[in-house]
Each structure stands twice: as C-alpha cells, then as structure tokens.
Write a protein that holds these residues in place. Structure first.
Motif, PDB file in Angstrom:
ATOM      1  N   ILE A 273     -11.788  15.647 -42.182  1.00  0.00           N
ATOM      2  CA  ILE A 273     -11.191  14.839 -41.087  1.00  0.00           C
ATOM      3  C   ILE A 273      -9.746  15.472 -41.030  1.00  0.00           C
ATOM      4  CG2 ILE A 273     -10.513  12.567 -40.326  1.00  0.00           C
ATOM      5  CD1 ILE A 273     -13.073  11.767 -41.858  1.00  0.00           C
ATOM      6  N   GLU A 274      -8.910  15.648 -42.050  1.00  0.00           N
ATOM      7  CA  GLU A 274      -7.643  15.789 -41.995  1.00  0.00           C
ATOM      8  C   GLU A 274      -7.293  16.654 -41.106  1.00  0.00           C
ATOM      9  OE1 GLU A 274      -6.983  17.085 -46.319  1.00  0.00           O
ATOM     10  OE2 GLU A 274      -7.024  14.904 -47.051  1.00  0.00           O
ATOM     11  N   PRO A 275      -7.595  17.835 -40.686  1.00  0.00           N
ATOM     12  CA  PRO A 275      -7.010  18.661 -39.582  1.00  0.00           C
ATOM     13  C   PRO A 275      -6.936  18.094 -37.924  1.00  0.00           C
ATOM     14  CG  PRO A 275      -8.613  19.970 -41.003  1.00  0.00           C
ATOM     15  CD  PRO A 275      -8.955  18.617 -41.293  1.00  0.00           C
ATOM     16  N   LEU A 276      -7.906  17.063 -37.996  1.00  0.00           N
ATOM     17  CA  LEU A 276      -8.206  16.556 -36.765  1.00  0.00           C
ATOM     18  C   LEU A 276      -7.574  15.323 -36.186  1.00  0.00           C
ATOM     19  CD1 LEU A 276     -11.989  17.189 -36.861  1.00  0.00           C
ATOM     20  CD2 LEU A 276     -10.219  18.840 -35.911  1.00  0.00           C
ATOM     21  N   ALA A 277      -7.011  14.583 -37.462  1.00  0.00           N
ATOM     22  CA  ALA A 277      -6.682  13.161 -37.141  1.00  0.00           C
ATOM     23  C   ALA A 277      -5.897  12.593 -38.278  1.00  0.00           C
ATOM     24  CB  ALA A 277      -7.720  12.036 -36.791  1.00  0.00           C
ATOM     25  N   HIS A 278      -4.708  11.620 -37.931  1.00  0.00           N
ATOM     26  CA  HIS A 278      -4.039  11.053 -38.739  1.00  0.00           C
ATOM     27  C   HIS A 278      -4.693  10.232 -39.726  1.00  0.00           C
ATOM     28  CE1 HIS A 278      -0.512  12.785 -36.606  1.00  0.00           C
ATOM     29  NE2 HIS A 278      -1.034  12.544 -35.612  1.00  0.00           N
ATOM     30  N   LEU A 279      -4.306  10.240 -40.891  1.00  0.00           N
ATOM     31  CA  LEU A 279      -5.142   9.756 -42.018  1.00  0.00           C
ATOM     32  C   LEU A 279      -4.204   8.994 -42.975  1.00  0.00           C
ATOM     33  CD1 LEU A 279      -8.239  11.796 -43.411  1.00  0.00           C
ATOM     34  CD2 LEU A 279      -8.369   9.243 -42.581  1.00  0.00           C
ATOM     35  N   GLY A 280      -4.005   7.633 -42.872  1.00  0.00           N
ATOM     36  CA  GLY A 280      -3.155   6.900 -43.734  1.00  0.00           C
ATOM     37  C   GLY A 280      -4.039   6.460 -44.874  1.00  0.00           C
ATOM     38  N   ALA A 285      -9.071   4.527 -47.298  1.00  0.00           N
ATOM     39  CA  ALA A 285      -9.657   3.482 -48.273  1.00  0.00           C
ATOM     40  C   ALA A 285     -11.031   2.948 -47.199  1.00  0.00           C
ATOM     41  CB  ALA A 285      -8.925   2.396 -48.712  1.00  0.00           C
ATOM     42  N   LEU A 286     -10.751   2.633 -46.154  1.00  0.00           N
ATOM     43  CA  LEU A 286     -11.773   2.166 -45.250  1.00  0.00           C
ATOM     44  C   LEU A 286     -12.971   3.206 -45.113  1.00  0.00           C
ATOM     45  CD1 LEU A 286     -12.094  -0.437 -43.736  1.00  0.00           C
ATOM     46  CD2 LEU A 286     -11.265   0.579 -41.700  1.00  0.00           C
ATOM     47  N   LEU A 287     -12.726   4.422 -44.905  1.00  0.00           N
ATOM     48  CA  LEU A 287     -13.492   5.532 -44.641  1.00  0.00           C
ATOM     49  C   LEU A 287     -14.459   5.663 -46.034  1.00  0.00           C
ATOM     50  CD1 LEU A 287     -11.656   7.997 -42.617  1.00  0.00           C
ATOM     51  CD2 LEU A 287     -13.933   7.275 -41.868  1.00  0.00           C
ATOM     52  N   SER A 288     -13.988   5.699 -47.236  1.00  0.00           N
ATOM     53  CA  SER A 288     -14.396   6.095 -48.369  1.00  0.00           C
ATOM     54  C   SER A 288     -15.078   5.005 -49.287  1.00  0.00           C
ATOM     55  CB  SER A 288     -13.613   6.880 -49.144  1.00  0.00           C
ATOM     56  OG  SER A 288     -12.441   6.220 -49.389  1.00  0.00           O
ATOM     57  N   GLY A 289     -15.009   3.570 -48.687  1.00  0.00           N
ATOM     58  CA  GLY A 289     -15.484   2.447 -49.214  1.00  0.00           C
ATOM     59  C   GLY A 289     -16.868   2.322 -49.393  1.00  0.00           C
ATOM     60  N   HIS A 290     -17.588   1.249 -49.980  1.00  0.00           N
ATOM     61  CA  HIS A 290     -18.727   0.776 -49.934  1.00  0.00           C
ATOM     62  C   HIS A 290     -19.570   0.648 -48.652  1.00  0.00           C
ATOM     63  CE1 HIS A 290     -17.496  -3.274 -50.771  1.00  0.00           C
ATOM     64  NE2 HIS A 290     -18.363  -3.332 -50.238  1.00  0.00           N
ATOM     65  N   VAL A 291     -18.555   0.285 -47.397  1.00  0.00           N
ATOM     66  CA  VAL A 291     -19.212  -0.041 -46.166  1.00  0.00           C
ATOM     67  C   VAL A 291     -19.464   1.282 -45.376  1.00  0.00           C
ATOM     68  CG1 VAL A 291     -18.714  -1.208 -43.934  1.00  0.00           C
ATOM     69  CG2 VAL A 291     -18.239  -2.447 -46.255  1.00  0.00           C
ATOM     70  N   ARG A 292     -18.435   2.148 -45.259  1.00  0.00           N
ATOM     71  CA  ARG A 292     -18.514   3.253 -44.522  1.00  0.00           C
ATOM     72  C   ARG A 292     -18.673   3.077 -43.020  1.00  0.00           C
ATOM     73  NH1 ARG A 292     -19.334   8.209 -48.006  1.00  0.00           N
ATOM     74  NH2 ARG A 292     -18.311   7.428 -49.962  1.00  0.00           N
ATOM     75  N   PRO A 293     -17.880   2.247 -42.318  1.00  0.00           N
ATOM     76  CA  PRO A 293     -17.836   2.202 -41.024  1.00  0.00           C
ATOM     77  C   PRO A 293     -17.371   3.202 -40.163  1.00  0.00           C
ATOM     78  CG  PRO A 293     -15.883   1.125 -41.548  1.00  0.00           C
ATOM     79  CD  PRO A 293     -16.653   1.627 -43.033  1.00  0.00           C
ATOM     80  N   ILE A 294     -17.428   3.425 -38.990  1.00  0.00           N
ATOM     81  CA  ILE A 294     -16.759   4.274 -38.053  1.00  0.00           C
ATOM     82  C   ILE A 294     -15.420   3.766 -38.151  1.00  0.00           C
ATOM     83  CG2 ILE A 294     -16.735   5.084 -35.743  1.00  0.00           C
ATOM     84  CD1 ILE A 294     -19.456   4.558 -35.385  1.00  0.00           C
ATOM     85  N   ARG A 299      -5.982  10.909 -32.973  1.00  0.00           N
ATOM     86  CA  ARG A 299      -6.297  12.315 -33.066  1.00  0.00           C
ATOM     87  C   ARG A 299      -4.738  12.936 -33.113  1.00  0.00           C
ATOM     88  NH1 ARG A 299      -9.624  13.197 -27.610  1.00  0.00           N
ATOM     89  NH2 ARG A 299      -9.892  15.330 -28.393  1.00  0.00           N
ATOM     90  N   LYS A 300      -4.955  14.241 -33.636  1.00  0.00           N
ATOM     91  CA  LYS A 300      -3.901  15.098 -33.750  1.00  0.00           C
ATOM     92  C   LYS A 300      -3.723  16.040 -32.631  1.00  0.00           C
ATOM     93  CE  LYS A 300      -3.007  15.502 -38.936  1.00  0.00           C
ATOM     94  NZ  LYS A 300      -3.299  16.264 -39.994  1.00  0.00           N
ATOM     95  N   PRO A 301      -2.401  16.131 -32.185  1.00  0.00           N
ATOM     96  CA  PRO A 301      -2.319  17.133 -30.953  1.00  0.00           C
ATOM     97  C   PRO A 301      -2.876  18.589 -31.095  1.00  0.00           C
ATOM     98  CG  PRO A 301      -0.095  16.345 -31.474  1.00  0.00           C
ATOM     99  CD  PRO A 301      -1.262  15.902 -32.868  1.00  0.00           C
ATOM    100  N   GLY A 302      -3.715  18.910 -30.099  1.00  0.00           N
ATOM    101  CA  GLY A 302      -4.404  20.008 -30.325  1.00  0.00           C
ATOM    102  C   GLY A 302      -5.728  20.303 -31.197  1.00  0.00           C
ATOM    103  N   ASP A 314      -8.062   8.462 -29.590  1.00  0.00           N
ATOM    104  CA  ASP A 314      -8.519   8.356 -31.043  1.00  0.00           C
ATOM    105  C   ASP A 314      -9.909   9.074 -31.071  1.00  0.00           C
ATOM    106  OD1 ASP A 314      -6.828   6.462 -31.503  1.00  0.00           O
ATOM    107  OD2 ASP A 314      -8.042   4.925 -30.125  1.00  0.00           O
ATOM    108  N   LEU A 315     -10.236   9.390 -32.388  1.00  0.00           N
ATOM    109  CA  LEU A 315     -11.493  10.065 -32.632  1.00  0.00           C
ATOM    110  C   LEU A 315     -12.075   9.146 -33.692  1.00  0.00           C
ATOM    111  CD1 LEU A 315     -10.634  13.688 -33.287  1.00  0.00           C
ATOM    112  CD2 LEU A 315     -11.998  12.900 -31.496  1.00  0.00           C
ATOM    113  N   GLY A 316     -13.309   8.686 -33.594  1.00  0.00           N
ATOM    114  CA  GLY A 316     -14.101   7.887 -34.490  1.00  0.00           C
ATOM    115  C   GLY A 316     -14.906   8.397 -35.479  1.00  0.00           C
ATOM    116  N   PHE A 317     -14.552   8.634 -36.687  1.00  0.00           N
ATOM    117  CA  PHE A 317     -15.040   9.156 -37.884  1.00  0.00           C
ATOM    118  C   PHE A 317     -15.742   8.081 -38.773  1.00  0.00           C
ATOM    119  CE2 PHE A 317     -11.849  12.333 -36.767  1.00  0.00           C
ATOM    120  CZ  PHE A 317     -12.399  13.530 -36.869  1.00  0.00           C
TER     121      PHE A 317
END
Length: 786
Positions: A273-280, A285-294, A299-302, A314-317
């Motif tokens: 995901i890192e090359p495609l969108a900004h990850l704080g 934490a939300l992406l890798s937790g036990h819920v795993r929502p979208i 999105r990053k430029p380009g 935005d991109l939904g991951f």
C-alpha cells in the motif's frame, strides 16, 4: 457484591465459600469459557462454567480469598475479543467436590448475551497456515478461539456449534481432542475444523471440467490471466480481479454497471500500500487490527490506480482477513501472482451482497468468469466495513463486518423497539434498556432483493438479541420503502415517525452518551431529508434534544428540477441555483455547456413554470451545483460523486504549497420568514463569486477550496449566533456531507477556536447508515410522546 475489608485476608483464607458469577457482554465466541476454566484452575477453585442465553455463568468454590480474586480478575483479565459489560456475583451454598468443568450450554429465557463480530485470522493461525509441518497447512478455514467467523454463522443462542452453520460438519477425532482440551488454543472454538472434517473449497467454471485438484492455485492463475472471480467470504461473495490490470478492472466495472464509483482494494501486506497512499500510524493500526475494515487513504500523486478510483482523492484498502484471502494473495514461496486485488461486493450496483451458493451461480453468472466457493453456509449477509481516519480518530462510513452486532451503550433506557432507518445505506436498529444493536449494512431499499435481505437480517438480529419490538420507528418520508415496510408489519404496535435531520442529531447525541437534558446546536448537512413543510431539507441547523427541535438556520430554498434527474445530472442543480440567484446562464459557464440544448430549453420552461420542482435546502445539492459550475463533475454515476470530486479538487490546492486559494467566498445571512428558520443562508453571493472567478481564469481547485472555506465560515457564524441567542455551547456535526474530511476538519477547528464543544461521529456513520440509532432514541424512550 462484597469485597474483603483490610485485615481480614487471613480469616478469608481459612473460609471456604461458593459464589455464582454472571458475566454479561460479548462473552460468547471469544474464548471466555476456556479463560474462566484456566483462571479458576489456576486459583485452585472447584466448580463449573456454562453459556446461557443471559451470558456466561460460573460457580466457583474454594478459599474465600481466591474466590474474590477470581471475581475481580474475570473482568480485568478477560480475553482480548471479549467486552465485559457487567459481573454480578453472590454467595450460594457450598457444594463440595473437586475439579472445574465446562458444562453444556443451557437455553431458556430471553437471549441477552452479545454475539461477537467476525474476527480476522490471528497470527497463530497464520503461522500454522504457512507451516508445511502443521496438519492445518494451507487449510482455507483455519480458526481458533481468537479469530474467525462468529456473527455470520450464528443461527441461535447460546453460542455453540449446534447453533452455527458449522453444525453440519462433525469434528474428526483430532479436532474433537483439541476442542475438549483446556490447554489447547481451540478449546471450545465452535468453528474448529481441519482438512479431514471441515468445509470443502471448490472452483466452478462454466464449461470447464469439475474437480480441480487445487482450487486456490487455479484461482490465482485465472486472476493473473485477467479473469474476474466470485470469491465466497465471511459475509457474502466478493468479485475480484487483478488491480494492476486496467483491462480486467474495466471489464469488472462494465459488467457490474459500476460507473466511475471507486473499487475497494485488498493488499497482501502494508508495504504493498505504501507506494500508493499516505499511511499514518492510525491508518496502519486500523488496517492491521483484528477487524480489517476497508480504510480510505489519501492517494499519493501519480499513484497508478486511476482505473480503480477515477476522480477520487482516496483509495480504499483492506488487508486479508480470512485464510482464503491469504492463500489467494499467496503465501511465502508461492509462485508469483497479483499482490493487489480489486475486492468489491458480489452484486450488481444497488443490489444486496450475494450469500447463497446457488444464487451466486445465477445472479453473478454475467459478472464472474469463475467461482471460488465452499460449502459452509453464510447465515446473514455482512458487507465489509468502511472507515477513515479524521483528525486522528476513526470515522465509520459503513459499520458492518467486524463491528456488527456489537451494541451501542445508550445514555437513557429505551422500550423494546425497532427503528427501520432510511432508504439509502440502510441499517436498522433494535434496542431495549441501555443497548442498541445496529444491523450490518443492508443497502439501498429501492431493490426488492434488498428488502428481502432487510427482513431476513431483522429476524436474525431479533433472534440473537431477544428483543421483541413493541414499537417501531421510521422516517417521516411518506414514500420511503423502509417506512412502508414498518407500516405493513406493525400489527397493533405503535409506529412513530421521526424527522430525518432530528434523527441524525439524536444519533450523534446517543453515540456521545448525552442524556438530552440540554439542547445542542445540530448542524445536519446531507442530500435529502423530508422536511416538516414537505420540502427537501438538507442544509439545516437545528437546536435539538431527543424530545424535539427548533429550526434555527437553513440554506435558502431553490427548486429541485426533476427530482432524481437533478441528482444524477449536477448541471441541472447548478442551473437551478444560478437562476435562483439571478445569474444568467452564460454559454461560457461549464454547467450551461454540459446541458444539451433541448434540455436547457425545457429546464428554463420548467423552472419558469415551477413544474416538478420541489423546493430544497440541501447542502449536498449545493455541493453538486458548485462542482458542476466549476467544471469538475457534470454527470454523477454514483451517490455524492460530484461532491467527492469537488473535495478532491480542493485537496489538490491544499496539498500544493505553491498555490494559494485566497479567502473563502461568503454566504448571505438574513432573518427567515414566517414558518421557516430564524436564519436563512443565501448561496447567491457564493455563486456570483464562483462565476467571477471562472471568468477571471481561476481553476477548479481554487474554486473548490474557496467554497469549502465558505461553508466552514457559514457553520461558524451560524453557531455563534445560536450561542448568542440561546446560550448553547455544544455543536453536533452530522449528515452525509460531513463524510467530507476537509469540511469536517475545518468546521471542527473553527468551532473549537470559538470555544464550542464539537461532537462528531466515530462509532456510527454520519450518513444515513447511522439514522436508525437516532430514530430509536427519539421514539423509544419511555416518556417519548407520539
């Protein structure tokens, strides 16, 4: 409950007592009985534990000091996935005996325990999944007490295997041994299975021979070759394709009749995901937790994902949350394959997600090239949840898998009631006492299949909550299908109508635990809501509590020409707003150029004669109008497309240090007329300034940024005037427009700078997905007047 007094420990140690302990909350399907067993045996206590419809009940006997320690630690040391709401314990007669046992579950009485949501595969199971020496190596249904399906397989309570869709799969001796071993991680894990006794995976392909030896390997090959696959998940089927293949993405978009609506993406891991969108850190934490929502990410430029989310900022991951997902994306050492998949709901746009296997083969036949499926039934549909981080905190945009059916704790008790929500992004809500259970996402109620899905989900949620509604609540809109359904099934029960924007504000109050003893300034901005005067509201400032509201401010009415036609063609809304502001439809304006000449003539006549033109105060429609006028979006293929693309244009300016949007535009603000709001906000000056900027050569980004600043300032000014007149200090921001994080962040910052307390949604969506909670709180309190 009695606690030992200081100086009595020695005496307690010599005293044997027995206590009956009742634990309520999310305590079934989370490994709670094994935890109780381990806790009791570790303290040297005798007794037993069982599941009941009321919760988990244990009896423990031994030294009084150890018994009281057990009662304290049962909440403090509870399993990670448990939510302990209460622990009650009292003395009972000493029974003697030795050892501690897990008894068979007992039914009877109304269900009052809380079922766990579905949980993403845990790290221990993932390690076994990838270990060639483990007997569950590459098992697509690997699970334990810490992970796996829960809500979507429950058929009744108490939560035991016999009350799940796993009942049809008898355990093999090895699984049965683990299931009954208190030292094993799968002790009383209801979905436990293995290659020998669990569900079977298969790949179905029209015209291809049956019996593929390795369904996952073939599915990966097909995805790599550009195919669209229907993949059975926890709560329904997904449609998947290689996100890095624009031809496959466009094929899926065309088949699904998706328009330009963004697709969700499933990545193998965070580094994809890192090359495609900004990850704080919050997003990680939300992406890798036990819920795993979208999770929606900027999105990053380009970023090479234009075919996946055209025009969206935005991109939904999401990351894999089932063993099958992990296998599909590849384990270490697997042959190369797609690491990033489009993973969208298995349905046509507007229809409910497909859960039944036979139905999937039929309804998805023209969408999918093959089906990766299995024989474990899905009891209730459950779409993926959608969240984003706003000002460092999660904001739910769709509350479904991983969250449903966790209840919202209410600040006031309610009667047993069913609130049926709205017709867009429908969820319903069952409530009784201090609990409100929101359903998983149902969908838009204009489709008959969605209405049937609503009925099935409502019956299932009643069965697992034990709520038997004596009152129904619905939106006041006379044509809403949700309200008509409530009218058909009401029987002798009261059916209470609740104004749309009042429900939005009440939902915010309930989520924040406010008891309604003091009104708030509710800023409710959305696309459509039935008003008291029959107009389409949506730009409202209401002074509200649960009992009622006063319409303090509104956006000035303009004609809504042609109803849904104006929503789908934003240029119509722009032309209506220009005419209301007395601004000529110059041929140089993007909205005029976008409107076909014949339609332009018809619109002029329609507006002049006021034909099929309901008045609207909708802020959502004003966003559409400015989006069209600025040349951003003229045709909307999905809900809020014009507003989303306008936000994207504004963000381009905000993120470019070399650009300065300049000061915001300014709304007119005047006293209202009899029967309307106290204050009326006139967008005419804003539109005139937009036209002037356009003719001066300003780009869409500058116009979009100045418009967002204008709405932010309007909110601030209106709330200051409400405080001056009524002394109110708390502002609730709600309605679908506040899914726009640029606006939400700006409004919250400006209001806080002026000393207001600001309430925004976190647990439930600001859009109509949170409407039912507010309906419940307005209608179902014991002292509510109907």
């Amino acid at each position: 409950m009695n606690s030992p007094r200081p100086g009595t420990v020695t005496a307690l140690a010599d005293t044997v007592e027995r206590r009956r302990v009742t634990v309520r909350g999310v305590v079934q399907g989370v490994g709670f009985r094994p935890f109780v067993y381990t806790l009791a045996t570790g303290l040297g206590l005798a007794g037993h534990v069982t599941n009941t419809a009321e919760g988990v009940i244990a009896e423990v006997e031994g030294p009084a000091e150890a018994v009281l320690l057990f009662c304290a630690r049962i909440a403090d040391d509870a399993p990670l996935l448990a939510v302990v709401e209460s622990v009650d314990h009292h003395r009972v007669a000493v029974a003697g005996g030795a050892g501690f046992a897990i008894l068979a579950s007992s039914g009877g009485g109304p269900a009052r325990t809380l079922v766990s949501p579905d949980v993403a595969t845990c790290a221990d199971c993932l390690a076994e999944l990838a270990d060639p020496a483990d007997r569950r190596y590459r098992h697509p249904f690997i699970t334990c007490t810490n992970c796996g399906p829960r809500f979507t397989i429950v058929t009744g309570l108490p939560y035991d295997r016999d009350h799940t869709t796993m009942a049809r799969f008898p355990m093999c001796p090895d699984c049965a041994r683990e299931y009954t071993d208190p030292a094993d991680r799968r002790f009383h894990a209801q979905p436990v299975a293995c290659h020998a006794c669990g569900p079977r995976l298969r790949l179905v392909r029209t015209g291809a021979p049956k019996g593929v030896d390795d369904p996952v390997a073939e599915a990966r090959r097909l995805l790599g070759a550009g195919a669209v696959l229907a993949v059975k998940g926890l709560g329904g089927y997904h449609l998947a394709c290689d996100a890095g293949d624009p031809v496959a993405v466009e094929l899926l978009r065309r088949r699904k009749n998706r328009g330009a609506k963004p697709f969700a993406l499933m990545a193998r891991e965070l580094r994809d995901i890192e090359p495609l969108a900004h990850l704080g850190p919050e997003e990680r934490a939300l992406l890798s937790g036990h819920v795993r929502p979208i999770v929606l990410l900027r999105r990053k430029p380009g970023a090479p994902c234009e075919s996946v989310a055209p025009g969206s900022p935005d991109l939904g991951f999401m990351l894999p949350y089932t063993p099958l997902h992990h296998l599909l994306l590849g384990l270490p050492g697997d042959p190369p394959g797609p690491r990033l998949l489009v993973m969208t709901s298995g349905n046509l746009s507007g229809e409910p997600i497909v859960t039944d296997d036979a139905e999937a083969l039929d309804r998805l036949a023209h969408l999918a090239d093959a089906w990766l499926t299995h024989d474990r039934p899905i009891q209730v549909p459950c779409d993926d949840s959608v969240l984003r981080i706003c000002d460092g905190a999660p904001l739910a945009l769709r509350r479904s898998r991983g969250y449903a059916p966790l209840p919202v704790t209410l600040p006031l008790p309610v009667r047993a009631a069913l609130a049926v929500g709205g017709d867009l992004k429908n969820t319903f809500c069952l409530g009784e006492g201090r609990h409100a259970w929101l359903s998983a996402h149902i969908g838009d109620m204009d489709d008959l299949a969605t209405q049937h899905a609503f009925e099935r989900a409502e019956q299932q949620l009643e069965s697992i909550t034990g709520v038997r509604p004596e009152l129904l609540a619905a939106d006041l809109h006379p044509a809403y299908r949700s309200g008509r359904w409530a009218g058909r099934v009401r029987g002798g029960r009261t059916l209470a109508g609740v104004q749309h924007h009042h429900a939005h504000i009440a939902s915010t109050l309930a989520e924040h635990g406010l008891d309604g003893t003091r009104r708030v300034i509710g800023v409710a901005f959305d696309g459509t809501g039935y008003g008291d005067d029959g107009a389409v509201w949506g730009g409202e400032v209401l002074l509200a509590d649960y009992d009622g509201y006063h319409r303090f401010g509104q956006l000035a009415y303009v004609p809504l020409p042609g109803g849904d036609a104006a929503v789908q063609r934003p240029y119509r809304m722009a032309l209506a707003h220009l005419r209301a502001a007395g601004i000529a439809w110059g041929s140089d304006l993007p909205c005029t150029a976008a409107c076909p000449p014949d339609e332009l003539r018809l619109m002029a006549s329609q507006l002049e004669r006021d034909l099929n033109c309901v008045p609207t105060s909708s802020m959502g429609r004003l966003f559409d109008a400015v989006s069209s006028l600025a040349g951003v979006c003229q045709l909307a293929g999905y809900e809020a497309q014009a507003a989303i693309e306008l936000e994207s244009a504004a963000l381009d300016v905000a993120q470019d240090a070399g650009q300065d949007a300049g000061p915001g535009y300014e709304f007119g603000l005047s006293s209202g007329h009899s029967g309307g709001a106290e204050l009326v906000a006139d967008p005419g000056p804003v539109l005139a300034a937009v036209v002037a900027d356009l003719r001066a050569g300003a780009g869409p980004g500058r116009i979009a940024a100045r418009f967002h600043a204008a709405v932010t300032e309007l909110v601030r000014r209106t709330c200051v005037l409400a405080r001056e007149r009524y002394g109110l200090e708390t502002v609730a921001l709600t309605g679908g427009v506040f899914a726009n994080t640029l606006l939400s962040t700006g409004c919250a910052a400006a209001l806080r700078q002026d000393g207001f307390t600001v309430l925004r949604h976190r647990q439930v969506p600001p859009n109509d997905g949170g409407l039912a909670l507010g309906q419940l709180m307005v209608a179902a309190r014991p002292d509510a007047i109907h």
